[in-house]
Design a protein around this motif. Sequence first.
Motif, PDB file in Angstrom:
ATOM      1  N   ASP A  95     -10.329   2.888   2.977  1.00 14.97           N
ATOM      2  CA  ASP A  95     -11.533   2.840   2.146  1.00 14.97           C
ATOM      3  C   ASP A  95     -12.028   1.403   1.959  1.00 14.97           C
ATOM      4  OD1 ASP A  95     -11.455   5.584   1.863  1.00 14.97           O
ATOM      5  OD2 ASP A  95     -10.369   5.521  -0.044  1.00 14.97           O
ATOM      6  N   VAL A  96     -11.085   0.485   1.710  1.00 13.38           N
ATOM      7  CA  VAL A  96     -11.438  -0.923   1.515  1.00 13.38           C
ATOM      8  C   VAL A  96     -10.417  -1.760   2.281  1.00 13.38           C
ATOM      9  CG1 VAL A  96     -11.855  -2.783  -0.131  1.00 13.38           C
ATOM     10  CG2 VAL A  96     -12.286  -0.405  -0.804  1.00 13.38           C
ATOM     11  N   SER A  97     -10.875  -2.754   3.017  1.00 15.36           N
ATOM     12  CA  SER A  97      -9.964  -3.634   3.745  1.00 15.36           C
ATOM     13  C   SER A  97     -10.579  -5.022   3.871  1.00 15.36           C
ATOM     14  CB  SER A  97      -9.647  -3.076   5.133  1.00 15.36           C
ATOM     15  OG  SER A  97     -10.817  -2.989   5.919  1.00 15.36           O
ATOM     16  N   THR A  98      -9.713  -6.002   4.107  1.00 15.97           N
ATOM     17  CA  THR A  98     -10.154  -7.376   4.296  1.00 15.97           C
ATOM     18  C   THR A  98      -9.544  -7.926   5.583  1.00 15.97           C
ATOM     19  OG1 THR A  98      -8.297  -8.143   2.938  1.00 15.97           O
ATOM     20  CG2 THR A  98     -10.429  -7.907   1.845  1.00 15.97           C
ATOM     21  N   PRO A  99     -10.295  -8.730   6.335  1.00 16.82           N
ATOM     22  CA  PRO A  99      -9.717  -9.369   7.521  1.00 16.82           C
ATOM     23  C   PRO A  99      -8.851 -10.562   7.119  1.00 16.82           C
ATOM     24  CG  PRO A  99     -12.001 -10.033   7.238  1.00 16.82           C
ATOM     25  CD  PRO A  99     -11.726  -9.022   6.168  1.00 16.82           C
ATOM     26  N   ALA A 100      -8.153 -11.112   8.092  1.00 18.53           N
ATOM     27  CA  ALA A 100      -7.312 -12.281   7.837  1.00 18.53           C
ATOM     28  C   ALA A 100      -8.161 -13.427   7.304  1.00 18.53           C
ATOM     29  CB  ALA A 100      -6.604 -12.709   9.121  1.00 18.53           C
ATOM     30  N   LEU A 136     -10.218   8.297  -7.277  1.00 17.50           N
ATOM     31  CA  LEU A 136     -10.419   8.245  -8.720  1.00 17.50           C
ATOM     32  C   LEU A 136     -10.751   9.606  -9.318  1.00 17.50           C
ATOM     33  CD1 LEU A 136     -12.461   4.926  -9.055  1.00 17.50           C
ATOM     34  CD2 LEU A 136      -9.992   5.279  -9.238  1.00 17.50           C
ATOM     35  N   SER A 137     -10.848  10.627  -8.501  1.00 15.35           N
ATOM     36  CA  SER A 137     -11.114  11.969  -9.022  1.00 15.35           C
ATOM     37  C   SER A 137      -9.803  12.647  -9.378  1.00 15.35           C
ATOM     38  CB  SER A 137     -11.867  12.792  -7.970  1.00 15.35           C
ATOM     39  OG  SER A 137     -11.094  12.910  -6.796  1.00 15.35           O
ATOM     40  N   GLY A 138      -9.874  13.677 -10.191  1.00 15.66           N
ATOM     41  CA  GLY A 138      -8.679  14.416 -10.565  1.00 15.66           C
ATOM     42  C   GLY A 138      -7.979  13.810 -11.767  1.00 15.66           C
ATOM     43  N   GLY A 139      -6.725  14.211 -11.969  1.00 12.88           N
ATOM     44  CA  GLY A 139      -5.999  13.804 -13.161  1.00 12.88           C
ATOM     45  C   GLY A 139      -5.379  12.431 -13.089  1.00 12.88           C
ATOM     46  N   ARG A 140      -5.345  11.812 -11.880  1.00 19.68           N
ATOM     47  CA  ARG A 140      -4.774  10.476 -11.746  1.00 19.68           C
ATOM     48  C   ARG A 140      -5.731   9.588 -10.975  1.00 19.68           C
ATOM     49  NH1 ARG A 140       1.183   9.825  -9.642  1.00 19.68           N
ATOM     50  NH2 ARG A 140       0.228  10.610  -7.719  1.00 19.68           N
ATOM     51  N   ARG A 141      -5.739   8.310 -11.335  1.00 24.50           N
ATOM     52  CA  ARG A 141      -6.464   7.312 -10.555  1.00 24.50           C
ATOM     53  C   ARG A 141      -5.456   6.677  -9.603  1.00 24.50           C
ATOM     54  NH1 ARG A 141      -8.485   3.650 -15.290  1.00 24.50           N
ATOM     55  NH2 ARG A 141      -6.474   4.319 -16.100  1.00 24.50           N
ATOM     56  N   ILE A 142      -5.717   6.782  -8.294  1.00 26.26           N
ATOM     57  CA  ILE A 142      -4.729   6.350  -7.300  1.00 26.26           C
ATOM     58  C   ILE A 142      -5.325   5.281  -6.395  1.00 26.26           C
ATOM     59  CG2 ILE A 142      -3.326   7.069  -5.330  1.00 26.26           C
ATOM     60  CD1 ILE A 142      -3.157   9.838  -6.590  1.00 26.26           C
ATOM     61  N   VAL A 143      -4.572   4.193  -6.241  1.00 21.07           N
ATOM     62  CA  VAL A 143      -4.853   3.201  -5.209  1.00 21.07           C
ATOM     63  C   VAL A 143      -3.645   3.202  -4.276  1.00 21.07           C
ATOM     64  CG1 VAL A 143      -5.141   0.747  -4.684  1.00 21.07           C
ATOM     65  CG2 VAL A 143      -6.354   1.763  -6.625  1.00 21.07           C
ATOM     66  N   ARG A 144      -3.876   3.578  -3.042  1.00 16.83           N
ATOM     67  CA  ARG A 144      -2.795   3.650  -2.061  1.00 16.83           C
ATOM     68  C   ARG A 144      -2.811   2.350  -1.246  1.00 16.83           C
ATOM     69  NH1 ARG A 144      -0.264   8.177  -0.936  1.00 16.83           N
ATOM     70  NH2 ARG A 144      -2.031   9.357  -1.810  1.00 16.83           N
ATOM     71  N   LEU A 145      -1.761   1.544  -1.418  1.00 16.44           N
ATOM     72  CA  LEU A 145      -1.667   0.264  -0.720  1.00 16.44           C
ATOM     73  C   LEU A 145      -1.103   0.501   0.680  1.00 16.44           C
ATOM     74  CD1 LEU A 145      -1.942  -2.802  -0.690  1.00 16.44           C
ATOM     75  CD2 LEU A 145       0.303  -2.954  -1.802  1.00 16.44           C
ATOM     76  N   LEU A 146      -1.921   0.246   1.700  1.00 21.26           N
ATOM     77  CA  LEU A 146      -1.530   0.474   3.088  1.00 21.26           C
ATOM     78  C   LEU A 146      -0.972  -0.771   3.743  1.00 21.26           C
ATOM     79  CD1 LEU A 146      -4.714   2.497   4.139  1.00 21.26           C
ATOM     80  CD2 LEU A 146      -2.527   3.405   3.323  1.00 21.26           C
ATOM     81  N   GLN A 147      -1.440  -1.922   3.299  1.00 23.02           N
ATOM     82  CA  GLN A 147      -1.018  -3.195   3.891  1.00 23.02           C
ATOM     83  C   GLN A 147      -1.458  -4.321   2.989  1.00 23.02           C
ATOM     84  OE1 GLN A 147      -1.621  -4.082   8.225  1.00 23.02           O
ATOM     85  NE2 GLN A 147      -3.002  -5.672   7.485  1.00 23.02           N
ATOM     86  N   GLY A 148      -0.643  -5.373   2.891  1.00 24.45           N
ATOM     87  CA  GLY A 148      -1.070  -6.584   2.220  1.00 24.45           C
ATOM     88  C   GLY A 148      -0.716  -6.661   0.754  1.00 24.45           C
ATOM     89  N   LEU A 204     -10.220  -4.733  -9.000  1.00 20.60           N
ATOM     90  CA  LEU A 204      -9.268  -4.700  -7.896  1.00 20.60           C
ATOM     91  C   LEU A 204      -9.599  -5.835  -6.942  1.00 20.60           C
ATOM     92  CD1 LEU A 204      -7.013  -3.227  -6.261  1.00 20.60           C
ATOM     93  CD2 LEU A 204      -8.859  -1.939  -5.145  1.00 20.60           C
ATOM     94  N   ALA A 205      -8.600  -6.684  -6.673  1.00 21.19           N
ATOM     95  CA  ALA A 205      -8.782  -7.803  -5.752  1.00 21.19           C
ATOM     96  C   ALA A 205      -7.796  -7.665  -4.596  1.00 21.19           C
ATOM     97  CB  ALA A 205      -8.575  -9.138  -6.467  1.00 21.19           C
ATOM     98  N   LEU A 206      -8.273  -7.926  -3.379  1.00 23.43           N
ATOM     99  CA  LEU A 206      -7.454  -7.866  -2.174  1.00 23.43           C
ATOM    100  C   LEU A 206      -7.385  -9.252  -1.560  1.00 23.43           C
ATOM    101  CD1 LEU A 206      -8.969  -5.005  -2.534  1.00 23.43           C
ATOM    102  CD2 LEU A 206      -8.401  -4.640  -0.130  1.00 23.43           C
ATOM    103  N   ASP A 207      -6.175  -9.638  -1.122  1.00 25.67           N
ATOM    104  CA  ASP A 207      -6.118 -10.889  -0.369  1.00 25.67           C
ATOM    105  C   ASP A 207      -6.284 -10.583   1.114  1.00 25.67           C
ATOM    106  OD1 ASP A 207      -3.643 -10.119   0.617  1.00 25.67           O
ATOM    107  OD2 ASP A 207      -2.547 -11.819  -0.200  1.00 25.67           O
ATOM    108  N   GLY A 208      -6.086 -11.576   1.994  1.00 29.72           N
ATOM    109  CA  GLY A 208      -6.355 -11.382   3.414  1.00 29.72           C
ATOM    110  C   GLY A 208      -5.485 -10.315   4.048  1.00 29.72           C
ATOM    111  N   SER A 209      -6.034  -9.657   5.060  1.00 28.94           N
ATOM    112  CA  SER A 209      -5.324  -8.620   5.832  1.00 28.94           C
ATOM    113  C   SER A 209      -4.727  -7.552   4.920  1.00 28.94           C
ATOM    114  CB  SER A 209      -4.230  -9.248   6.696  1.00 28.94           C
ATOM    115  OG  SER A 209      -4.779 -10.107   7.660  1.00 28.94           O
ATOM    116  N   THR A 210      -5.526  -7.060   3.999  1.00 29.80           N
ATOM    117  CA  THR A 210      -5.087  -6.038   3.047  1.00 29.80           C
ATOM    118  C   THR A 210      -5.971  -4.806   3.196  1.00 29.80           C
ATOM    119  OG1 THR A 210      -4.199  -7.639   1.476  1.00 29.80           O
ATOM    120  CG2 THR A 210      -4.838  -5.508   0.590  1.00 29.80           C
ATOM    121  N   ALA A 211      -5.372  -3.626   2.983  1.00 23.43           N
ATOM    122  CA  ALA A 211      -6.133  -2.377   3.080  1.00 23.43           C
ATOM    123  C   ALA A 211      -5.631  -1.390   2.043  1.00 23.43           C
ATOM    124  CB  ALA A 211      -6.004  -1.786   4.485  1.00 23.43           C
ATOM    125  N   VAL A 212      -6.579  -0.656   1.438  1.00 24.12           N
ATOM    126  CA  VAL A 212      -6.233   0.348   0.428  1.00 24.12           C
ATOM    127  C   VAL A 212      -7.111   1.571   0.597  1.00 24.12           C
ATOM    128  CG1 VAL A 212      -5.472  -1.369  -1.279  1.00 24.12           C
ATOM    129  CG2 VAL A 212      -7.856  -0.583  -1.285  1.00 24.12           C
TER     130      VAL A 212
END
Length: 333
Positions: A122-127, A153-165, A141-149
Motif C-alpha cells: 500500500d505504501v513504500s519508499t525507495p532507498a 483501518l476498517s473493521g475492529g482493529r487498525r492494522i499496519v503490516r510491516l513488510l520491510q524496513g 506514520l513515517a517510513l524510512d528508506g526501503s520500507t513497505a507497509v
Amino acid sequence: MRDEPTIRAQAAEWLVRLSSDDDTEDRRTIEHEFERWKQHDPLHAEAASALEALIGQVKQVGAGDSALSGPARRALEHSFENIGRRRERLRRNVRMAVLCLLLSIPVWLFFRAYPAAILLADVSTPAGQWQQQKLADGTLLALDGSTAVDIELSGGRRIVRLLQGRIWVDVAPDPDRPFVVVTPFGDMQALGTRFIVSLTPEAAQLTMLESRVSIQPADRVETRVLEAGQQIAVTAAGYGPQQRIDIATTEQAWHDHQLIVQDRPLPEVLAELGRHRRGYLLFDTQALARYRVSAVLPLDRPEQALQLLQRSFPALRLRSMTPYLTWVGVQQP
C-alpha cells in the motif's frame, strides 16, 4: 599504477580456466598458477574473492527466487556450469560469461530490492527516501528508506503490516479499535502513542518512545509489555535481551536520518546501510563478524557511512564492481 578493471578481467579468466574439464594433472597446474597469481598482489586476491562471492550470490538468488527466471537466469547458469568445455573456446566463453553476468545483475538487483510483496504494498519508499503521512484515523506514520507497509483501518482493529524496513508511529487514540503493527515475528499492539518498529530477516525490533506497547510473538509464547525507554527484539526463537535507550537521542536520530549503533557486529551494520543505498552491498559475513561497531552513521549518506567505517577499521577494503554493486572485504595479510 595498477589497473583494477584489468585485474578483475584477469580474475574472471582464471575462474573460467578453473571451471574447465581438463584432466586432474592439468587442473592441479592451473590451481597452482592461480594461487601464485593471487599471492603476487593483494589486489589479485581481493578481485578473485569478490568475483567468487558475486557468482555465488547470483547463483544462490537465482536458485531460490522465482522472480529471477527466464533468459537471463538460464544464460547465467549455462555460462558458469558449462563454460570452458574446450580450450580453443576459452576466450569466447569468457566474453559470454561477462555478458550474461552484466545482463543478469540488473534483474537480480531489481528483485532483491523490490520483491513482489514490496511492489504491491500500500505504501513504500525507495532507498534513501523518507516519507511521513497522516492516516485516516489521525495516526502519524513515517517510513524510512526501503520500507513497505500494508494498511487496514476498517473493521475492529487498525492494522499496519510491516513488510520491510522501519517505521515510526504516533498512534491516534481510539479505545474501540486497537492499533496493531503486524510482523512475521509477532504482533505489537499500541497501549499508548509513539514507538519505532524495524524488521530484518532475523528479527522484529520494538523501540518505545512514549507510553506502552504489548508484544504477542508469532509462536504465542508469553506476552510482554514494553514501556517508554525500553527496546527489545523478537526472533523466531523468542525474545532477545531487553535494553534501555535514551528517548530524546533515539527520536532525534530518527528525524536526522541517523543510525546509532552500540557494540553491534559489523555485518548487521552493513546490512542496514545496504538497505539505504541504491544497488547492492556484498560482504563476507564470516570474515567481518569479528568487528564490533559503536558509531553514529548517516543513513541518508550511506557512501559516507561506509567511508567512516573504513576509517574506523583500516583493514576494510571497498570495491565497486559496478555503480550499483559494491564489495566490502578484509585486506589480505
